[in-house]
Design an enzyme around this catalytic site. Structure first.
Site, PDB file in Angstrom:
ATOM      1  N   ASP A 129       0.855  -1.182   0.000  1.00  0.00           N
ATOM      2  CA  ASP A 129       0.000   0.000   0.000  1.00  0.00           C
ATOM      3  C   ASP A 129       0.889   1.229   0.000  1.00  0.00           C
ATOM      4  O   ASP A 129       2.021   1.200   0.511  1.00  0.00           O
ATOM      5  CB  ASP A 129      -0.891   0.017   1.252  1.00  0.00           C
ATOM      6  CG  ASP A 129      -1.971  -1.056   1.245  1.00  0.00           C
ATOM      7  OD1 ASP A 129      -2.427  -1.438   0.151  1.00  0.00           O
ATOM      8  OD2 ASP A 129      -2.369  -1.494   2.338  1.00  0.00           O
ATOM      9  N   ASP A 150      -7.348  -1.399  -4.161  1.00  0.00           N
ATOM     10  CA  ASP A 150      -8.348  -0.964  -3.188  1.00  0.00           C
ATOM     11  C   ASP A 150      -9.294   0.074  -3.784  1.00  0.00           C
ATOM     12  O   ASP A 150     -10.483   0.099  -3.453  1.00  0.00           O
ATOM     13  CB  ASP A 150      -7.669  -0.384  -1.941  1.00  0.00           C
ATOM     14  CG  ASP A 150      -6.813  -1.402  -1.208  1.00  0.00           C
ATOM     15  OD1 ASP A 150      -7.120  -2.608  -1.281  1.00  0.00           O
ATOM     16  OD2 ASP A 150      -5.824  -0.984  -0.573  1.00  0.00           O
TER      17      ASP A 150
END
Length: 181
Positions: A129, A150
């Site tokens: 991330d 995401d």
């Protein structure tokens, strides 16, 4: 004469395009993040609205379950997610009853799940991330750190919200009969 069934080719093409585009962008940005952001301090843009901050997420959403034993995490996060993805893809591919909007939403959710699953299988349960947005420094003023996969998952769920919130229509009450004297 037997009526010809509509071709699945347009759906296969659209599903393939969504998966290739989203997974391709997700994996390309993660390669960039590993090469250019790993080990670097967070970077801030647009008056700290956007932060670029490399992390290796050991859990699910917002790191949930990250402290589990790696074997447990594999059987709780990785395998069930892969099975759900297979089910969603099979449903999207075979169902002729869903409209195009739902089809695209489910395809985006599946593509995002594939992008994160690639990380989990390749990196021993970790997901890369690197994006964070918000206004301010308090935790409730910012998103968690996320990635392109995401974004696809979230966009797909947002696209499905009207269906979830709509519910079953309630019939109107019958009109009252006029009063007679």
């Amino acid at each position: 004469m037997i009526a010809a069934r509509p071709s699945r080719l347009p759906r296969v093409a659209l599903l393939s395009a969504i998966i290739l585009a989203l997974v391709g962008c997700d994996q390309a940005t993660k390669v960039y993040a590993v090469k250019n952001l790993k080990g670097q301090p967070p970077q801030s843009y647009l008056n700290d609205t956007v932060r670029i901050h490399y992390v290796e997420n050991p859990g699910a959403f917002l790191g949930l379950g990250g402290q589990l034993d790696p074997r447990v995490k594999f059987w709780v996060l990785t395998i069930p997610t892969a099975l759900i993805l297979v089910w969603v893809l099979a449903f999207v591919f075979t169902s002729r009853s869903i409209d195009r909007w739902t089809f695209v939403a489910l395809a985006m959710i599946a593509a995002g799940g594939i992008g994160n699953s690639i990380d989990r299988f390749r990196l021993g349960g970790l997901v890369i991330d690197f994006l964070n947005v918000g206004f301010g420094t308090q935790v409730w003023q910012r998103t968690g750190i996320f990635n392109v996969a995401d974004v696809g998952i979230t966009a797909g769920f947002i696209m499905l919200l009207p269906y979830v919130l709509k519910g079953e229509p309630t019939p109107a009450p019958p009109p009252e009969a006029p009063a007679t004297q």
